[in-house]
Design a protein around this motif. Structure first.
Motif, PDB file in Angstrom:
ATOM      1  N   ALA A 205       0.830  -1.208   0.000  1.00 35.95           N
ATOM      2  CA  ALA A 205       0.000   0.000   0.000  1.00 35.95           C
ATOM      3  C   ALA A 205       0.865   1.260   0.000  1.00 35.95           C
ATOM      4  O   ALA A 205       0.532   2.255  -0.644  1.00 35.95           O
ATOM      5  N   ALA A 206       1.993   1.196   0.707  1.00 37.84           N
ATOM      6  CA  ALA A 206       2.788   2.417   0.902  1.00 37.84           C
ATOM      7  C   ALA A 206       3.996   2.512  -0.020  1.00 37.84           C
ATOM      8  O   ALA A 206       4.724   3.503   0.026  1.00 37.84           O
TER       9      ALA A 206
ATOM     10  N   HIS B 257       9.921   6.774   0.041  1.00 31.43           N
ATOM     11  CA  HIS B 257       8.630   6.109   0.271  1.00 31.43           C
ATOM     12  C   HIS B 257       8.634   5.408   1.647  1.00 31.43           C
ATOM     13  O   HIS B 257       7.654   5.514   2.398  1.00 31.43           O
ATOM     14  N   ALA B 258       9.735   4.734   1.951  1.00 31.85           N
ATOM     15  CA  ALA B 258       9.787   4.005   3.234  1.00 31.85           C
ATOM     16  C   ALA B 258       9.807   4.995   4.396  1.00 31.85           C
ATOM     17  O   ALA B 258       9.078   4.829   5.387  1.00 31.85           O
ATOM     18  N   ALA B 259      10.627   6.022   4.248  1.00 27.93           N
ATOM     19  CA  ALA B 259      10.764   6.969   5.363  1.00 27.93           C
ATOM     20  C   ALA B 259       9.463   7.703   5.637  1.00 27.93           C
ATOM     21  O   ALA B 259       9.028   7.830   6.796  1.00 27.93           O
TER      22      ALA B 259
ATOM     23  N   LYS C 293       7.125   8.084   8.893  1.00 26.31           N
ATOM     24  CA  LYS C 293       6.968   9.435   9.445  1.00 26.31           C
ATOM     25  C   LYS C 293       5.480   9.729   9.637  1.00 26.31           C
ATOM     26  O   LYS C 293       5.048  10.198  10.704  1.00 26.31           O
ATOM     27  N   LEU C 294       4.712   9.406   8.600  1.00 29.20           N
ATOM     28  CA  LEU C 294       3.267   9.664   8.680  1.00 29.20           C
ATOM     29  C   LEU C 294       2.626   8.784   9.762  1.00 29.20           C
ATOM     30  O   LEU C 294       1.855   9.258  10.600  1.00 29.20           O
TER      31      LEU C 294
ATOM     32  N   ILE D 206       9.887  -2.350   0.616  1.00 23.15           N
ATOM     33  CA  ILE D 206       9.756  -1.124  -0.198  1.00 23.15           C
ATOM     34  C   ILE D 206      11.061  -0.873  -0.969  1.00 23.15           C
ATOM     35  O   ILE D 206      11.052  -0.568  -2.170  1.00 23.15           O
ATOM     36  N   LEU D 207      12.185  -1.036  -0.284  1.00 26.97           N
ATOM     37  CA  LEU D 207      13.471  -0.807  -0.970  1.00 26.97           C
ATOM     38  C   LEU D 207      13.692  -1.821  -2.099  1.00 26.97           C
ATOM     39  O   LEU D 207      14.367  -1.525  -3.086  1.00 26.97           O
TER      40      LEU D 207
END
Ligand SMILES: Nc1ncnc2c1ncn2[C@@H]1O[C@@H]2COP(=O)(O)O[C@H]2[C@H]1O
Length: 911
Positions: A676-677, A711-713, A717-718, A747-748
């Motif tokens: 999703a992220a 994207h991962a960070a 954070k959110l 994600i990476l």
């Protein structure tokens, strides 16, 4: 009375066929190990090339030519044994018994000793200190008498230096069921000859002791088994077991038998067949027993030591850079070293046993004639290599007599006329371990000393060798180097190539040269996807300004959309695990909130609420916030793509479960969250673009994995920044840590520059016949590889979706690329993919290239693992369609879209 076995226990080494005469002859022509300058002693394997010749000759041969025939003279006869005296044998306390010591360390009585010394051997004479062996030189050079003065005299007699055999403290293991008088006599005899004795009483104890001795590299040289009765011990069985125990195929095994055994040979032969070297009759007479033992030491154990020296010499010869060939007296090749293989470009099995005439063009009659008359040959001969190419070689031939006076073997030593070794240089070089590997440093420890003139370097290298560091790749290189030791020239050359590749940086990085250069679309697209941004940095124009992308202040303003219990949506979501799920319809009917709806459906189906121990509303809020941080303005990298990847992830998890490859609940949850992220806050521009434009993200992440890092960070954070959306808040510390690490890793993994690395690793583990769990990887490592591949395939699965969706995705990505090119042109930036120019681009060509270079292999690997043939079917249908469009000249977006039936109700983002 003694029955001897064949020296079968010597087989298994290359020296096995050597007669003792051969061994003695060797002493006259060694010297190779020194000439080679390699650590021959460290390598025992590989020297046994099947030659049955106990002769050596190397670089030293040149200087030795004039003495060669002298060397063939029988060796100086050893002096007669020195008679032992009673006083020299009072050294029985040497024994260090480790088991049942008390019964063995009883010092022999004076009378016993006197009885036993009359004819005993000599090596214990001369006042040898208990437990201390005399100079190794003594045993090596004066086999029949080890006194120092005799050794010195013999050394003077020797024209050529010899290699000393090892001379360890001899260890004897006595396996006796009970400590009776026979056992005591054997023990005393052993002690008399200064053997270090251990007594054990059972087979189990014996094997355990042997295992331990092997593990500590303290093997026993002699094992004496009580074979008088099978009641207490089954000697035959013990001997057989010992022979199959690691490190004991060469150990000397003696069986002490009843005198009556010697009247019928069955029992004795069975023992000898089981691996016993010699059967001796039981005796309570220490003298007899001592003499037997001395004979065994001389006739079996010492030759073993001498043989082991030959192994070192064979290794040296094998590694010699000079070409050495040995034939028998009728010129059949008996031995060839590795340099010969390289020179002839032939494998050992193509050389050995062949008539010498097969490899020489020149007439050899002179040599054989001269050989018979025991003369040397020194001249030019034409040698024929495998490819029939003939080359002149300077050859020296030295005849050698192993038995009797007629030459039995001829040693051929080659080099190039004029001494130039340039020819050899064009052939595969000797198999040295790759520079820089610990292996090479270790192997060349002698060289380190000679090459490194400054002490500092030497010390640091020495330190390096002792570091307990070894990367897996070093292990691989070392293993391959070991294989090279014994393979043919052709195979060695191939391994050289492999080693060459292994030593390169970026093992799994794709090589641009493999992409067809006449296909500019493929070159552009694949190049841009697979190579890092650094290639573009040199093209960066000086007036590039820093742009800001994304809007990182959205969190506070996000209000989760109210989810309507819309029956149409619910009906569509019923199909949400099917491969032909219509994500575009969901996009449309959810008013561009496909991620929220699809996400909740997936979370519900895979029980994520329970797994994370979190309220549904937190998940809903989280999905809404994540979706809001996808840019609607991106035609491709928007929340519909995220929902699509999440949907594929759900489909894959389901399929895995149906194939009994169930992921655990947390793995399912983290995979869905990562999906999703995985592209959240994507700016609609590639990492290369961000680097070229000095975007703050590129600065922050040093041009490395820029977008994926972001994207991962931003996901965390959110998520962590607002308790209302923190889906991880109820996880314990450890679980959270592990979930976070999995999500980041996944994600990476979507970064395309590492595409082939991930694919190659996946294939190497799962494309193997073996069960992944049988491979070196741990379960955790294999599951990481699987999860990475899962998200990667989901991320770029669009070419394997049903055709209408595939075409729509192609349109969307092309449009996004076009917009990037537009901006690059407008801002006078380097153009990352010039072919993605809306005026000229051929969409079919780009898709054909994308499928051929990126998708096809990956889909096959994934299908092989997960068994979803529909992926392959769709991909093939799409591929054919793109080919058709290409042939028809249907190239532009407009042309292609004109041919399509409507898909959903296209949004502004998908126009
Ligand atoms: N159909 C497609 N044609 C060309 N490129 C694609 C296609 N689908 C995905 N990609 C590229 O593959 C990349 C995968 O990672 P991203 O999602 O960051 O960006 C994606 C696009 O750049």
């Amino acid at each position: 009375m003694i029955i001897s076995s064949q020296p079968a226990n010597l087989s298994g080494t290359s020296s096995a066929h050597m007669s003792e005469e051969g061994v003695e002859s060797d002493c006259s022509c060694v010297g190779v190990a020194v000439a080679v300058g390699e650590s021959a002693a460290t390598t025992t394997a590989g020297a046994g090339t099947g030659a049955g010749v106990g002769l050596m000759m190397g670089r030293a041969a040149r200087q030795m030519q004039t003495h060669a025939m002298e060397a063939e003279k029988p060796p100086t006869p050893p002096p007669p044994p020195t008679p032992a005296t009673a006083t020299t044998t009072t050294t029985t306390t040497a024994a260090k018994t480790t088991t049942h010591r008390a019964s063995l360390t009883r010092p022999a009585s004076e009378s016993e000793l006197l009885v036993g010394t009359g004819t005993s051997g000599t090596s214990s004479s001369g006042g040898g200190r208990p437990g201390h062996r005399k100079s190794s030189l003594a045993l090596a050079l004066t086999p029949e008498d080890d006194s120092m003065d005799v050794y010195q005299r013999n050394l003077m007699d020797l024209k050529y230096p010899t290699v000393l055999p090892p001379n360890p403290q001899l260890k004897a293991l006595l396996v006796f069921h009970k400590s009776d008088s026979i056992c005591e006599v054997v023990t005393l005899a052993c002690q008399r000859h200064q053997l270090d004795v251990t007594l054990v009483k059972s087979k189990e104890e014996a094997l355990e002791t042997l295992h331990k001795s092997y593990a500590t590299a303290q093997c026993y040289h002699l094992i004496i088994i009580d074979a008088r009765s099978t009641k207490g011990l089954d000697a035959e069985h013990i001997a057989r077991t010992i022979r199959h125990t690691h490190g004991h195929h060469l150990t000397t095994i003696i069986a002490v038998c009843k005198k009556s055994f010697f009247e019928k040979d069955d029992a004795l032969i069975a023992l000898l067949d089981a691996g016993v070297n010699r059967c001796i009759a039981e005796t309570t007479n220490l003298t007899l027993c001592s003499v037997e033992l001395k004979q065994i030491l001389h006739s079996i154990i010492r030759p073993h030591n001498v043989m082991s020296t030959q192994q070192a010499l064979y290794t040296a010869l094998h590694r010699l850079k000079e070409v050495v060939l040995i034939t028998d007296d009728v010129l059949r090749i008996q031995y060839a070293n590795r340099a010969t293989e390289r020179l002839l470009n032939m494998r050992l099995d193509e050389i050995i046993s062949k008539p010498l005439g097969d490899i020489f063009v020149s007439d050899l009659s002179t040599i054989s004639e001269q050989g018979k008359s025991i003369k040397e040959f020194d001249g030019i001969l034409m040698v024929r290599r495998k490819n029939q190419e003939s080359i002149p070689m300077h050859v020296r031939v030295v005849p050698v007599a192993c038995i009797g006076s007629a030459p039995t073997h001829l040693i051929f030593n080659f080099d190039i006329p004029g001494g130039g070794m340039d020819f050899i240089a064009t052939l595969p070089q000797p198999k040295e371990a790759p520079r820089g590997s610990l292996h090479s440093v270790r192997r060349c420890s002698f060289d380190v000393r000679s090459i490194a003139s400054d002490g500092l370097r030497r010390t640091s290298l020495a330190k390096l060798t002792s570091l307990p560091l070894e990367a897996p790749i070093t292990k691989i290189i070392n293993l391959l180097s070991q294989v090279q030791e014994n393979c043919s020239a052709d195979e060695a050359r191939l391994i050289d190539k492999v080693l060459d590749f292994l030593k390169r940086e970026g093992l799994y990085s794709p090589q641009m040269k493999e992409i067809r250069t006449d296909d500019p679309i493929a070159t552009d697209l694949i190049g841009a996807l697979l190579t890092g941004p650094s290639v573009y940095s040199s093209r960066r124009s000086s007036n590039d300004s820093i742009i800001r992308t994304g809007n990182s202040t959205r969190t506070a303003t996000i209000v989760p959309a109210k989810m309507k219990a819309n029956p149409i949506i619910m009906e569509l979501l019923e199909e949400s695990l099917k491969w032909d799920f219509d994500i575009f319809k969901l996009e449309e009917i959810t008013d561009y909130h496909p991620l929220l709806y699809l996400g909740m459906e997936m979370f519900r189906r895979f029980d994520v609420f329970a797994t994370l121990n979190i309220d549904e509303n937190v998940c809903k809020a989280w999905l809404a916030v994540i979706e809001a941080h996808y840019h609607k303005s991106n035609t491709y990298h928007n929340s519909t793509h995220a929902a699509d990847v999440m949907q594929a992830t759900g489909a894959f998890i389901t399929q895995l479960a149906s194939k009994d490859m169930v992921m655990d609940r947390m793995d399912e949850a983290t995979a869905l969250i990562a999906a999703a992220a995985h592209d959240v806050d994507h700016p609609g521009r590639s990492s290369a673009f961000l680097c070229n434009s000095n975007n703050p993200l590129a600065i922050l992440y040093n041009d490395l994995t820029v977008l994926e890092s972001h994207h991962a960070a931003i996901t965390f954070k959110l998520t962590l920044g607002d308790d209302k959306i923190n889906i991880f808040k109820n996880l314990d510390k450890e679980t959270y840590k592990s979930a976070r690490s999995t999500i980041i890793d996944m994600i990476l993994a979507t970064e395309m520059t590492r595409h082939f690395e991930h694919l190659a690793k996946f294939v190497s583990v799962f494309g193997n016949e073996m069960e992944p769990r049988e491979l070196v990887q741990s379960e955790e490592e294999t599951s990481i590889l699987m999860r990475r591949m899962l998200i990667k395939v989901a991320d770029v699965s669009n070419p394997a979706r049903p055709m209408q969706y595939c075409i729509e995705w192609a349109r969307r990505i092309a449009e996004e690329y076009f917009m990037q090119t537009d901006e690059e042109k407008q801002r006078h930036m380097p153009i990352v993919m010039p072919m993605f120019d809306r005026a000229t681009c051929s969409i079919p060509k780009s898709q054909i290239g994308f499928i051929e270079y990126i998708i096809q292999d990956m889909m096959h690997a994934w299908d092989g693992f997960i068994d979803m043939p529909e992926l392959i079917t769709c991909m093939q249908i799409n591929y054919s369609q793109w080919k058709k469009y290409d042939e028809q000249g249907v190239n532009t977006l407009a042309d292609i879209m004109a041919k399509q039936p409507p898909v959903g109700n296209k949004s502004s983002s998908s126009k």
